[in-house]
Design a protein around this motif. Structure first.
Motif, PDB file in Angstrom:
ATOM      1  N   GLN A  68       0.831  -1.210   0.000  1.00 18.01           N
ATOM      2  CA  GLN A  68       0.000   0.000   0.000  1.00 18.01           C
ATOM      3  C   GLN A  68       0.866   1.260   0.000  1.00 18.01           C
ATOM      4  O   GLN A  68       0.587   2.221  -0.720  1.00 18.01           O
ATOM      5  CB  GLN A  68      -0.945   0.006   1.206  1.00 18.01           C
ATOM      6  CG  GLN A  68      -2.068  -0.989   1.102  1.00 18.01           C
ATOM      7  CD  GLN A  68      -2.890  -0.813  -0.163  1.00 18.01           C
ATOM      8  OE1 GLN A  68      -3.256   0.287  -0.551  1.00 18.01           O
ATOM      9  NE2 GLN A  68      -3.159  -1.911  -0.837  1.00 18.01           N
ATOM     10  N   LYS A  71       2.327   1.627  -3.438  1.00 25.14           N
ATOM     11  CA  LYS A  71       1.300   2.074  -4.392  1.00 25.14           C
ATOM     12  C   LYS A  71       1.104   3.581  -4.297  1.00 25.14           C
ATOM     13  O   LYS A  71       0.969   4.262  -5.318  1.00 25.14           O
ATOM     14  CB  LYS A  71      -0.031   1.376  -4.119  1.00 25.14           C
ATOM     15  CG  LYS A  71      -0.157   0.010  -4.710  1.00 25.14           C
ATOM     16  CD  LYS A  71      -1.544  -0.554  -4.427  1.00 25.14           C
ATOM     17  CE  LYS A  71      -1.693  -1.950  -4.943  1.00 25.14           C
ATOM     18  NZ  LYS A  71      -3.008  -2.533  -4.623  1.00 25.14           N
ATOM     19  N   TRP A  75       1.838   6.192  -7.305  1.00 24.30           N
ATOM     20  CA  TRP A  75       0.819   7.140  -7.744  1.00 24.30           C
ATOM     21  C   TRP A  75       1.379   8.561  -7.752  1.00 24.30           C
ATOM     22  O   TRP A  75       1.140   9.330  -8.682  1.00 24.30           O
ATOM     23  CB  TRP A  75      -0.397   7.035  -6.818  1.00 24.30           C
ATOM     24  CG  TRP A  75      -1.558   7.838  -7.277  1.00 24.30           C
ATOM     25  CD1 TRP A  75      -2.420   7.546  -8.291  1.00 24.30           C
ATOM     26  CD2 TRP A  75      -1.988   9.087  -6.739  1.00 24.30           C
ATOM     27  NE1 TRP A  75      -3.363   8.529  -8.412  1.00 24.30           N
ATOM     28  CE2 TRP A  75      -3.111   9.498  -7.466  1.00 24.30           C
ATOM     29  CE3 TRP A  75      -1.533   9.892  -5.704  1.00 24.30           C
ATOM     30  CZ2 TRP A  75      -3.781  10.678  -7.198  1.00 24.30           C
ATOM     31  CZ3 TRP A  75      -2.195  11.066  -5.441  1.00 24.30           C
ATOM     32  CH2 TRP A  75      -3.303  11.448  -6.181  1.00 24.30           C
ATOM     33  N   PHE A 123       3.309  -6.764  -7.667  1.00 22.03           N
ATOM     34  CA  PHE A 123       3.389  -5.302  -7.603  1.00 22.03           C
ATOM     35  C   PHE A 123       4.487  -4.791  -8.537  1.00 22.03           C
ATOM     36  O   PHE A 123       4.301  -3.816  -9.263  1.00 22.03           O
ATOM     37  CB  PHE A 123       3.650  -4.822  -6.175  1.00 22.03           C
ATOM     38  CG  PHE A 123       3.830  -3.349  -6.098  1.00 22.03           C
ATOM     39  CD1 PHE A 123       2.740  -2.501  -6.124  1.00 22.03           C
ATOM     40  CD2 PHE A 123       5.096  -2.793  -6.042  1.00 22.03           C
ATOM     41  CE1 PHE A 123       2.897  -1.133  -6.091  1.00 22.03           C
ATOM     42  CE2 PHE A 123       5.267  -1.424  -6.006  1.00 22.03           C
ATOM     43  CZ  PHE A 123       4.168  -0.596  -6.033  1.00 22.03           C
ATOM     44  N   ARG A 126       3.325  -5.038 -12.124  1.00 25.10           N
ATOM     45  CA  ARG A 126       2.298  -4.028 -12.398  1.00 25.10           C
ATOM     46  C   ARG A 126       2.952  -2.674 -12.686  1.00 25.10           C
ATOM     47  O   ARG A 126       2.562  -1.967 -13.615  1.00 25.10           O
ATOM     48  CB  ARG A 126       1.347  -3.922 -11.199  1.00 25.10           C
ATOM     49  CG  ARG A 126       0.045  -3.260 -11.520  1.00 25.10           C
ATOM     50  CD  ARG A 126      -0.936  -3.273 -10.358  1.00 25.10           C
ATOM     51  NE  ARG A 126      -1.067  -4.583  -9.738  1.00 25.10           N
ATOM     52  CZ  ARG A 126      -0.831  -4.833  -8.440  1.00 25.10           C
ATOM     53  NH1 ARG A 126      -0.468  -3.881  -7.628  1.00 25.10           N
ATOM     54  NH2 ARG A 126      -0.977  -6.044  -7.953  1.00 25.10           N
TER      55      ARG A 126
END
Length: 171
Positions: A68, A71, A75, A123, A126
């Motif tokens: 998290q 991520k 972002w 992850f 991705r």
């Protein structure tokens, strides 16, 4: 054990912050006491040096937290990549340096299960798909994880052409 820690810490001018001390019981419901006889509060989870620990010694909660955090960082990096005219090579190198350190910090002593390792790898893939502009294998059968990693490695170690070097010098 706690009394010994307090005793030897005092020799160096250190004290335990009793308000922050917690006890993660494993295989028992016993309470522990400070050297002054006060109970140390029992908890099922605690944060230590930014890492999530739990009474089961289960790494899944820790891996979930790290994914998290990474991520959120990925972002935030989108704005940088949109504003900067960075090549795929630099995006991959920055992603590997920044996100890998964010993702793996504190996990070096954790026993990671196969499912945890798969989650970390997913992850990474991705992020590389996003940088390389490749779709999921559902839409692009050639974009397997193996091919994505191969393409990212080739891109990261690709030498810049002379035209690209001159273009960057003129900017």
């Amino acid at each position: 054990l706690i009394a010994m820690i307090e005793k030897f810490s005092a020799q160096y001018g250190l004290t335990l912050n009793r308000g922050k001390c917690v006890n993660l019981n494993m295989n028992t419901e016993d309470t522990q006491k400070n050297s002054n006889g006060d109970d140390i509060k029992n908890k099922k989870e605690a944060t230590y040096l930014g890492n999530e620990l739990n009474y089961k010694a289960d790494p899944h909660a820790e891996v979930s937290q790290k994914v998290q955090e990474a991520k959120r960082t990925l972002w935030k990096m989108n704005d940088y990549w949109k504003a900067a005219d960075a090549s795929k090579k630099w995006k991959i190198l920055i992603c590997e340096a920044v996100l890998k350190s964010k993702l793996l910090y504190g996990l070096e002593t954790t026993h990671l299960t196969k499912s945890c390792l798969k989650r970390l790898e997913a992850f990474q893939i991705r992020g590389l798909r996003k940088i390389l502009g490749r779709k999921h294998t559902y839409w692009d059968r050639e974009a397997t994880n193996k091919n994505i990693l191969k393409e990212a490695i080739e891109e990261a170690f690709r030498k810049e052409t002379e035209a690209n070097k001159q273009k960057k010098r003129h900017k």
